[in-house]
Design a protein around this motif. Structure first.
Motif, PDB file in Angstrom:
ATOM      1  N   LYS A   9       0.844  -1.192   0.000  1.00 14.44           N
ATOM      2  CA  LYS A   9       0.000   0.000   0.000  1.00 14.44           C
ATOM      3  C   LYS A   9       0.874   1.234   0.000  1.00 14.44           C
TER       4      LYS A   9
ATOM      5  N   GLY B 106     -10.589  -4.983   3.613  1.00 17.76           N
ATOM      6  CA  GLY B 106     -11.160  -4.336   2.434  1.00 17.76           C
ATOM      7  C   GLY B 106     -11.593  -2.910   2.692  1.00 17.76           C
TER       8      GLY B 106
ATOM      9  N   ARG C 218      -7.956  -0.273  -0.349  1.00 18.16           N
ATOM     10  CA  ARG C 218      -7.605  -1.149  -1.471  1.00 18.16           C
ATOM     11  C   ARG C 218      -6.096  -1.204  -1.628  1.00 18.16           C
TER      12      ARG C 218
ATOM     13  N   GLN D  69      -2.502  -9.123  -3.001  1.00 18.74           N
ATOM     14  CA  GLN D  69      -3.850  -9.584  -2.676  1.00 18.74           C
ATOM     15  C   GLN D  69      -3.904 -10.132  -1.271  1.00 18.74           C
TER      16      GLN D  69
ATOM     17  N   ALA E  61     -11.517  -8.160  -0.984  1.00 19.94           N
ATOM     18  CA  ALA E  61     -12.363  -7.114  -1.560  1.00 19.94           C
ATOM     19  C   ALA E  61     -13.839  -7.514  -1.532  1.00 19.94           C
ATOM     20  N   ASP E  62     -14.102  -8.817  -1.479  1.00 25.46           N
ATOM     21  CA  ASP E  62     -15.481  -9.307  -1.445  1.00 25.46           C
ATOM     22  C   ASP E  62     -15.973  -9.263   0.002  1.00 25.46           C
ATOM     23  N   VAL E  63     -16.204  -8.055   0.517  1.00 26.57           N
ATOM     24  CA  VAL E  63     -16.442  -7.905   1.960  1.00 26.57           C
ATOM     25  C   VAL E  63     -17.706  -8.607   2.430  1.00 26.57           C
TER      26      VAL E  63
ATOM     27  N   SER F  37     -21.896  -5.241   1.905  1.00 28.27           N
ATOM     28  CA  SER F  37     -21.088  -4.672   0.832  1.00 28.27           C
ATOM     29  C   SER F  37     -21.167  -3.148   0.878  1.00 28.27           C
ATOM     30  N   ARG F  38     -20.158  -2.511   0.289  1.00 26.11           N
ATOM     31  CA  ARG F  38     -20.146  -1.045   0.220  1.00 26.11           C
ATOM     32  C   ARG F  38     -21.377  -0.557  -0.538  1.00 26.11           C
TER      33      ARG F  38
ATOM     34  N   GLN G  63     -17.240   2.053  -4.138  1.00 24.17           N
ATOM     35  CA  GLN G  63     -16.761   0.686  -3.961  1.00 24.17           C
ATOM     36  C   GLN G  63     -15.255   0.597  -4.093  1.00 24.17           C
ATOM     37  N   ARG G  64     -14.697   1.504  -4.907  1.00 27.19           N
ATOM     38  CA  ARG G  64     -13.271   1.387  -5.198  1.00 27.19           C
ATOM     39  C   ARG G  64     -12.385   2.114  -4.213  1.00 27.19           C
TER      40      ARG G  64
ATOM     41  N   ASP H 163     -10.641   3.987  -0.852  1.00 30.35           N
ATOM     42  CA  ASP H 163     -10.346   3.657   0.540  1.00 30.35           C
ATOM     43  C   ASP H 163     -11.325   4.422   1.414  1.00 30.35           C
TER      44      ASP H 163
END
Lengths: 298, 544
Positions: free
Chosen positions: A14, A54, A57, A62, A71-73, B398-399, B538-539, B541
């Motif tokens: 990051k 998540g 990003r 990964q 990412a699939d929270v 989900s966001r 969604q993308r 931070d």
């Protein structure tokens, strides 16, 4: 379970502009272990956890939670519960209301155990969160997390606001989680805490992973400190394998560090007239100092 | 006997002689951007309107339509009683005076509660006050920072009016009035911040005071027998000072005295309470209320419900008043065909009918309801920045669903607000035995929903891609669009500029039927913006 690893990261990186907060972290946390994540302030511990959850990003790499991409929270978070480093709660909700909100949106709750935790943490749930101290906010988040049936608990410096008595309650809760088969990922800069509850430790410094080792092995890798008093001639340790840093802190006293098997040193000492001998295992604090050097420890 | 001396400070450290100055700098830092915008807006809007005066008056047709415009009740309620329209200064005061006063008042309240109670509430004053500064001193210095900005805004208005050659007495009276009004609301907000231990309660109370003040002025302006009510309202006092006409000083002195009294009370209160406490104590404990905590959608509604009630009260009261006065004003216009004819020429057709009158007033409903959506989305982002959202973000949600829940709840709240406005307008008309169908009133109120949806979508788009700009972006379609149309008409801007404003595409409902192509177009644009917002949210931070 989708994977043997509760948590896995590959090349996780990051960057914030030119600042690299986390650099190429590859890590595996086995299901069922209590994993310590050690590092001084600003080492990148919280950044790592935000990537695992998540919330942020990754720039590269990964992360997976039981094989589910971070990412699939909606799916990944069904498998975990989280206690943030600095807990902020909705100021107008009471403790009970926050626990209810967390329970009804979370991955499932053991209400009997929740009630037991509330009692053990001595938490007054009728107060609005606005009136809670730092420690009490942390307790609410801890109770909410420990009471879930999620197979993974991610705890980010969870005891920084707790008093010693409550720290003991926390350690008991971690042990109980381990006994129930839950994995615990515990980020901390408190060595005693990690020493007391963790099976394995990863050490992070300035965004880089320095080492991953079982607690026992981490200690074994490093020296013991031997202090002795003698009468007459001082023992000659100059050529003995594994002996370093020989110093004379006073008349008739000797201190040195010992790495590896102690046999040769003990043989050398047998010839001298030793009146007292103390062997001390270094604390994680000292191991830390070894990794970071004094200037990096705050 | 030995003398105990205080331990010397560490060698090499520098201790500021006056620690309070650092606190003042802190206060100034937190408001300087907003202060610059408000001062620039106050000066800019005044300059713009004053500059157009000569060109408008040069054209007799335009001057005639201006008179008709001044007679339009919607414009009158918004802008105040027109006096001295035949002078540059009088025209400017009438055209933008109230708008600038409301803008400055609202900014003063928001800025004051944000940097005093808000900072204290967030715990940041704990550190600040562990130094050598007392709570009272910190409050005084922060309040002084905002007060300086409002005085600057008033001064800027005076300077602009003097520069365009308006009489100096009127320019000074108006500028002083605007500045004083800002000072008064800083004081009210500061007092509310001492009384209530939470920022939302303090802001809400101060905004309620502003709303009541505005309503009192409107009632006082509208009903001659109740004209004395204006002495009780800061906006009324501003109107009573009558710049460029009578240039009265007494109303301003009353406002000054009220401001001094409220300020002194606030400062006194600051000396009699604990840090993080208020004069009103928070309850130490209560029964859990588990209603609307079962899902993120329900929780979004729960967080919305209390502020929604405040908005509904304010908007409801205004439209009840509109309904109740609609019959008398439309009858007056119907009895004066010449006036009604001029109004029709100016584009306000059939103001003589209740439907026409309410239609013009429903158009401005988009301003508060659009503002509501912008403020709510701003609060959503603040909860994220203050990390209250963190625990929810770590749940298996989900966001998309987090943002979706917020958008749905806010949209539902906006529809409910419009419905309240429509229903209360109908109730007001019905109370004075006028004729306006409930459905017609509701349709008139709902007609502005595409503009509100655009506001919500713009705020969401910013929340997804540039979260810091959320509240400002949300204010663009409604407030920005309205200003664009008003200014565009003032300076006779080309058609395409005016057409950028969503208000240019609003049919006067219930007088006419809904302009469906325009409505669908605006809804479609809003939908596309929300889709883009979802992708961004969604993308990115999360901020914490």
């Amino acid at each position: 379970m989708n994977s043997d690893f509760a948590l896995r990261t590959a090349g996780l990186t990051k960057r914030y502009g030119r600042l690299t907060a986390l650099d190429d972290l590859t890590l595996e946390v086995c299901a069922g272990e209590v994993f310590g994540f050690l590092g001084p302030n600003g080492a990148g511990k919280s950044t790592t956890i935000r990537l695992l959850l998540g919330l942020a990003r990754p720039t590269a790499g990964q992360a997976w939670v039981f094989g589910v991409g971070a990412a699939d929270v909606a799916r990944a978070h069904r498998l975990l519960a989280y206690v943030p480093a600095d807990v902020a709660l909705w100021p107008q909700l009471t403790g009970a209301e926050i626990l209810h909100l967390q329970a009804s949106t979370g991955p499932g709750v053991d209400y009997a155990y929740q009630a037991e935790l509330v009692e053990r943490f001595e938490l007054d749930l009728s107060k609005p969160a606005r009136t809670y101290s730092t420690g009490n906010r942390q307790k609410v988040a801890l109770v909410a997390a420990f009471a879930t049936r999620a197979p993974l608990l991610v705890l980010d410096e969870p005891t920084s606001g707790l008093d010693p008595l409550m720290e003991r309650v926390f350690r008991t809760a971690v042990a109980a989680a381990r006994d129930r088969g839950q994995t615990v990922f515990l980020s901390s800069h408190q060595l005693a805490e990690v020493e007391a509850v963790c099976d394995r430790v990863a050490i992070l410094r300035a965004g880089r992973l320095i080492q991953v080792a079982p607690i026992g092995e981490l200690r074994g890798l490093h020296r013991s400190e031997v202090t002795l008093t003698y009468t007459g001639q001082p023992p000659n340790l100059d050529t003995i394998a594994g002996v370093q840093d020989v110093r004379q802190p006073g008349e008739g006293r000797l201190r040195f560090t010992l790495t590896g098997p102690p046999g040769p040193a003990l043989t050398a000492l047998a010839d001298a007239d030793i009146t007292a001998l103390a062997v001390r295992e270094p604390s994680l604090e000292e191991i830390f100092l070894d990794y970071y050097g004094t200037e990096a420890v705050r | 006997m030995t003398t105990v001396t205080a331990p010397a400070t560490t060698a090499g450290s520098s201790v500021p002689v006056v620690p309070g100055r650092a606190v003042t700098r802190l206060g100034v830092r937190q408001i300087r951007r907003g202060a610059l915008i408000v001062v620039a807006l106050a000066a800019g809007m005044t300059a713009l309107v004053a500059a157009t005066y000569d060109s408008i008056m040069a054209d007799p047709a335009a001057a005639g339509s201006l008179q008709a415009l001044a007679g339009n009740p919607a414009i009158r309620t918004l802008f105040g009683e027109p006096v001295a329209l035949d002078t540059t200064g009088g025209f400017t005061v009438w055209r933008v005076g109230t708008v600038i006063a409301v803008l400055l008042g609202v900014w003063a309240i928001l800025a004051t509660t944000r940097i005093t109670r808000g900072e204290e509430d967030a715990g940041r004053w704990d550190v600040l006050l562990s130094g050598r500064v007392t709570l009272r001193a910190a409050v005084i210095r922060h309040v002084a920072a905002v007060m300086t900005a409002t005085v600057a805004a008033g001064g800027a208005v005076s300077v602009v009016l003097l520069l365009v050659g308006a009489p100096s007495a009127g320019a000074l009276v108006h500028g002083a009035g605007v500045g004083l009004l800002g000072l008064y609301f800083v004081a009210v907000a500061a007092l509310a911040g001492q009384v209530f231990p939470a920022r939302a309660a303090a802001t809400g109370t101060a905004v309620a005071v502003l709303g009541v003040g505005l309503l009192l002025r409107m009632v006082g302006d509208g009903i001659i027998d109740l004209g004395w009510l204006r002495w009780l309202s800061p906006f009324g006092l501003l109107a009573l000072s009558s710049p460029f006409h009578q240039d009265r000083i007494l109303p301003l002195l009353v406002l000054l005295a009220a401001t001094a009294l409220v300020t002194a009370t606030a400062v006194g209160a600051a000396g009699h309470r604990d840090v993080r406490g208020g004069l009103v104590a928070t309850s130490s404990g209560r029964q859990a209320r588990l209603l609307l905590l079962g899902s993120v959608e329900a929780f979004a509604v729960r967080r919305l419900s209390r502020p929604w009630t405040g908005w509904a009260l304010g908007i409801g009261a205004y439209y009840l008043l509109i309904g109740a006065t609609a019959v008398s004003i439309t009858e007056f216009l119907a009895d004066n065909p010449a006036l009604a004819g001029e109004a029709a020429n100016a584009g306000f057709a059939e103001l003589g009918a209740v439907e026409g009158f309410t239609a013009t007033l429903f158009a401005i409903l988009a301003l508060p309801v659009g503002g509501f959506t912008a403020v709510r989305m701003g609060a959503f982002i603040t909860a994220e920045t203050d990390r209250q959202m963190t625990l929810l973000s770590a749940q298996p949600v989900s966001r998309l669903r987090l943002l979706g829940a917020e958008l749905l709840a806010t949209a539902a709240g906006a529809v409910a607000l419009a419905t309240v406005a429509g229903a209360l307008t109908w109730a007001g008309v019905a109370a004075v035995s006028g004729r306006l169908g409930l459905l017609a009133a509701a349709q008139g109120a709902w007609n502005i929903l595409p503009i509100v949806l655009l506001s919500l979508a713009a705020a969401a788009l910013a929340a997804g891609w540039a979260p810091r700009a959320t509240a400002v972006a949300g204010a663009l379609p409604a407030t920005g669009g309205f200003l664009l149309l008003v200014i565009g008409e003032s300076v006779d801007a080309p058609g395409w500029v005016r057409n950028l404003s969503p208000f240019a595409h609003l049919a006067p409902v219930p007088l006419h039927t809904v302009d469906w192509p325009a409505t669908l177009m605006m809804t479609g644009i809003a939908g596309a913006m929300i889709a883009a917002a979802m992708i961004g949210y969604q993308r990115r931070d999360l901020r914490s």
